[in-house]
Write an enzyme that holds these catalytic residues in place. Structure first.
Site, PDB file in Angstrom:
ATOM      1  N   LYS A   1       0.849  -1.195   0.000  1.00 29.21           N
ATOM      2  CA  LYS A   1       0.000   0.000   0.000  1.00 29.21           C
ATOM      3  C   LYS A   1       0.887   1.249   0.000  1.00 29.21           C
ATOM      4  O   LYS A   1       1.892   1.290   0.723  1.00 29.21           O
ATOM      5  CB  LYS A   1      -0.871  -0.050   1.263  1.00 29.21           C
ATOM      6  CG  LYS A   1      -1.917   1.029   1.380  1.00 29.21           C
ATOM      7  CD  LYS A   1      -2.734   0.802   2.664  1.00 29.21           C
ATOM      8  CE  LYS A   1      -3.803   1.853   2.864  1.00 29.21           C
ATOM      9  NZ  LYS A   1      -4.532   1.655   4.121  1.00 29.21           N
TER      10      LYS A   1
ATOM     11  N   SER B   1      -9.536  -0.889   7.666  1.00 29.33           N
ATOM     12  CA  SER B   1      -8.928  -0.636   6.357  1.00 29.33           C
ATOM     13  C   SER B   1      -8.217  -1.819   5.707  1.00 29.33           C
ATOM     14  O   SER B   1      -7.910  -1.764   4.527  1.00 29.33           O
ATOM     15  CB  SER B   1      -7.963   0.549   6.446  1.00 29.33           C
ATOM     16  OG  SER B   1      -8.685   1.750   6.521  1.00 29.33           O
TER      17      SER B   1
ATOM     18  N   SER C   1      -9.324   1.478   3.645  1.00 35.49           N
ATOM     19  CA  SER C   1      -8.463   2.250   2.778  1.00 35.49           C
ATOM     20  C   SER C   1      -7.525   1.399   1.922  1.00 35.49           C
ATOM     21  O   SER C   1      -7.040   1.878   0.913  1.00 35.49           O
ATOM     22  CB  SER C   1      -7.638   3.229   3.605  1.00 35.49           C
ATOM     23  OG  SER C   1      -6.823   2.549   4.530  1.00 35.49           O
TER      24      SER C   1
END
Lengths: 582, 582
Positions: free
Chosen positions: B164, B263, B239
């Site tokens: 990420k 997330s 997220s």
């Protein structure tokens, strides 16, 4: 009262201890609270059995003016029997074994400790609250269990354990030395007390501590100051001062204190026993009555004070592995007490262990006896083959600044609430502390977060330094001086706590230990032509008048990596042996 | 654009997403920052090798209007070879073994994943930044190492790992999707990236995420929204949305995301893979670019997304035991990844494992497919002999209130600083989040401490309940619905995140897993005569129009005791087998 300059107190103390928004209220205190306090004191007096006391005339009237060695008295007075001394001289491991083997009953053991406690208290005033009747009852129950089941209830079966008053105990007044909490009687033990109870501990006293828990002494409006058992004009330090006196004098086999900026290690080192400040969240710290509820940036921890490192190991191992504190206190890390790394076991090759010595933090110069103690430990370790190196003054000012700033994060709000309710009078060291935290506005959450980032960077920098330099442990002074003078007005107390708090902010496990040496005015003469580095150095430095500190134990601390408490304790046992010449 | 009521968006969205002190600055953004963003976009386009792409005409123009199943496409398109599929179908353990045994080279493996990633990105836009050339170079180096030393560098040797974008990576732009950070190029890997690199991981993409990291989608001003690979009109959630798309589509073998209120678990469950939110401080979370620096009351954690629970076990075990994150990040707990308790190993007596099912948290009723999924899991577990009981709505409102209040502790200050510097435009879900945190004054430290006390009490209450009722694990929905509709304006997104955040505030390890079922409009018909419980229930409930959610994976979460991540993962493997009918 003698002139404060006589004992080296700073002339600007009044200035330093001024703080805004004074929350004392003499009228309220006198009318509403003092009568309760007086009733408490009367009940406390009545709770001390006369038959344990030594004759009043054996207690010198001038304890606060003339050094008196209570430990020596306890070791020599005919009021204490040889068998009692035989019992109280045992380590916890030995004591537990002696009870488990049937050599002593729990009641015998209890009586020996109870007697010694009452006598010690006559000289040092170290017990906040006595409940010897309950202790005796518990000892009887344990003996009955042993008779019936032919086994003990656990590894502390029949071991007399002293508990600092700050810890919540079922059915016992729980005040944290705040007068406003005088009527607070909780219904449940805190996790740590409950575990010790399950392991077989016998409780009989709760020990003294200072109001606000921050001064380096044990003094409050309930029972006043606790004296150092090695030298009665000295303080025990604090905040776990009652524990320091009790454990060092063998008036309890082991005890539990708390430490946010040295509160276990200070009394341990000033009184002459061992004290472990574990890594946070390994021992449950739930159930403390202090101003720290919900504060998780610089954590207060609970930990043991004991007469030897082996006893600390015994307590930690069983407390954690059998007690599993995380099963009731979800804040605890579910991490067993492991066998220490092979590198640190009793058969260790000492040349493979590297110890960094931080002699002087560069801010406050250690007094002559402390420097002598550190040098002595260094020489002994070198002679034993340990790889000893210098540890630098790594980010010390940054560490100090983070601690001091974090301590005033809420502008002293929680303390002011706890103190303000009763309007109780404030002792000088309480005022000094409040002045350091109340005179600035509370921090914003944004500012606090920035401070936490600095703290984490500091921790990483130390971890990196240890790894890159292959340093296993750090040895450092616990404090700039030996035990501070403990006059009840407190003005000669210890102001600088940053040798301790370095390891609190790093969250490194840290073990205070005696060197075996004691202050000697003839040997530990003042430095010549000392130039003070700063105001704090001057404050601490000018207090050093050799004659005052006679016979004070000289101690040091041994710190290691976060969560590696097992390694610190294992190496502590090695160091203990080296220092004892075994 | 269709009328928002068509897809069930709440009519009062504008009202809900209003916030004071708007920090957008269209002029500043357009003049100073947009040119940089456009340059970034052009460079990104150029960094995608054409030879991996499928012809543009194969990518439907109406991906955002009409459900398209990219995973099915990837499994069937002739542009991807059978050998490539053979490689990308392997689990991480199998893949690492195949490379270690010489069956595949790291380059072969890399090429298969790189190809699939580029194709996936054409449909879903899941990659924030490509650096395939570096990935190839790294794979070649690993092959050379293997040739020379006849062994691998570690248990992830040659395994393509997606990361990420929020995680700091040496030499790579590090923005956290904030435009203001577009020029930030760090010199060091964060601890977690460094460990994965040491274990042999091949990095080649950084994946998409939403601005502020709080919306349950992956949408920002750099590259826009990521689509769900199962149904292109749905969002991946967030997220860690890019990770969810990548791992579920086998475009990376395993990936790393972050989770503060769901997330990791949201994109895992919406996209159809597994995602572990570990207990805090077990995986280093140092090096995240978000608004959370120094915030330690509700911790953001890093954790893996993977196609099966065995891969999560593989990653966690080696990351922790070989990586020892605490040696560089002093915030980590020095706790090895242990063998799971015997009770939970593969030969476990399932009747001795008690699972509590939390069907509905009482605040927002799960949509029909979610209720079906939970019931399905329950039946499978019962049939396998697991002891299944109801889990009550224990202090749910208290948990929700603590989370929501903690999130606005600083009044959105840190977010406003990060956003305000560039004045970048704010997407609807960002506005909604900011409205929830910026419209109240920052909390005082005193208020925050009181909230931490409530949090700790909540954790103790859950721990006590689990112990008293001998419940090993909790199974619950991850979210009220399957993947939310992902229209780029965000207004049909997920608003209620408290099925996730319950386990964040408890700090319980929690594993999102697919049930194996998928939403089917014919089966998962709306509830009849549904009466909404409150505004949130209505917001979430009225979005459920069955046709929109076709083919969305139906997932659930499995949570266990704090620090007992090993047990959760071990039982997760058992549950996975049960659900697969093995």
């Amino acid at each position: 009262m003698s002139d404060i300059t006589e004992i080296g107190a700073p002339v600007n103390f009044d200035e330093l201890s001024k703080f805004n928004d004074d929350i004392t209220n003499p009228t309220l205190y006198k009318e509403k609270w003092l009568p309760k306090v007086e009733a408490f004191r009367r009940a406390r007096e009545l709770s001390i059995p006369d038959h344990y006391k030594v004759p009043t005339e054996e207690v010198p009237k001038d304890l606060d003016e003339k050094p008196f060695d209570t430990i020596h008295y306890l070791q020599t007075t005919p009021h204490i029997s040889a068998e009692e001394r035989e019992i109280t001289d045992l380590s916890v491991t030995q004591l537990a074994e002696a009870i488990a083997s049937g050599k002593y009953t729990a009641v015998q053991v209890f009586e020996a400790y109870a007697h010694r406690t009452v006598v010690l208290n006559q000289f040092t005033n170290h017990v906040f609250e006595f409940f010897l009747d309950e202790g005796l009852e518990r000892a009887k129950e344990l003996d009955a269990y042993y008779q019936t089941h032919k086994k003990t209830v656990g590894p502390l079966h029949g071991v007399p354990v002293s508990i600092k008053e700050i810890m919540r105990m079922k059915g016992k007044r729980h005040t944290g030395a705040y007068v406003s909490k005088i009527d607070n009687i909780p219904e449940e033990d805190c996790t740590t007390v409950a575990i010790l109870r399950r392991l077989g501990a016998v409780f009989y006293v709760r020990t003294n501590e200072p109001t606000t828990m921050m001064p380096d002494e044990a003094n409050n409006n309930y029972i006043g100051q606790t004296r150092n058992p090695n030298n009665s004009i000295l303080s025990t330090g604090g905040s776990s001062g009652g524990e320091g006196a009790s454990v060092s004098s063998r008036a309890s086999a082991i005890g539990m204190g708390t430490d946010i900026t040295g509160s276990i290690r200070a009394p341990a080192s000033y009184c002459g026993c061992c004290g472990l400040r574990p890594t946070s969240r390994r021992v449950s710290a739930e159930g403390a009555m202090d101003g720290e509820a919900g504060q998780e940036n610089l954590l207060s921890v609970f930990g043991p004070l004991a007469s030897c490192v082996t006893d600390i190991d015994h307590l930690m191992k069983h407390y954690i592995n059998l007690g599993k504190p995380w099963e009731t206190d979800a804040s605890c890390v579910a991490m067993p007490w492991r066998a220490a790394g092979e590198k640190y076991d009793s058969a260790a090759d000492l040349s493979k262990i590297r110890v960094g010595i931080l002699r002087d933090d560069g801010t406050v110069r250690p007094h002559p006896p402390i420097s002598r103690g550190i040098q002595y430990v260094e020489e002994k370790l070198r002679a034993a083959g340990v790889d000893v190196v210098e540890f630098p003054q790594l980010l010390i000012k940054e560490a100090d600044d983070i601690v001091c700033t974090m301590q005033r994060a809420d502008g002293g709000h929680s303390q002011k609430v706890l103190l303000g309710e009763s309007g109780e009078p404030l002792f000088p060291l309480v005022r000094l502390y409040l002045a350091s935290v109340c005179n600035t506005a509370p921090m914003s959450i944004t500012e606090l977060r920035a401070l936490v980032v600095r703290r984490d960077n500091l921790r990483c920098a130390y971890t990196k330094f240890l790894n890159e330099n292959k340093i296993d442990f750090i040895i450092a002074p616990t404090h700039a001086g030996v035990a501070p003078v403990g006059r009840h007005d407190g003005i000669a107390g210890a102001y600088y706590f940053q040798y301790y708090s370095l390891f609190n902010i790093l969250d490194f496990p840290s073990l205070a230990m005696p060197t075996g040496l004691r202050q000697d005015p003839k040997v530990d003469v003042p430095y010549t032509n000392q130039e003070y580095r700063n105001e704090l150095d001057k404050l601490e430095g000018q207090k050093y008048i050799p004659e005052l500190f006679v016979n004070a134990p000289i101690s040091f601390q041994l710190a290691g990596r976060r969560y590696h408490d097992e390694d610190v304790v294992a190496f502590g046992k090695i160091v203990e042996k080296i220092l004892q010449g075994n």
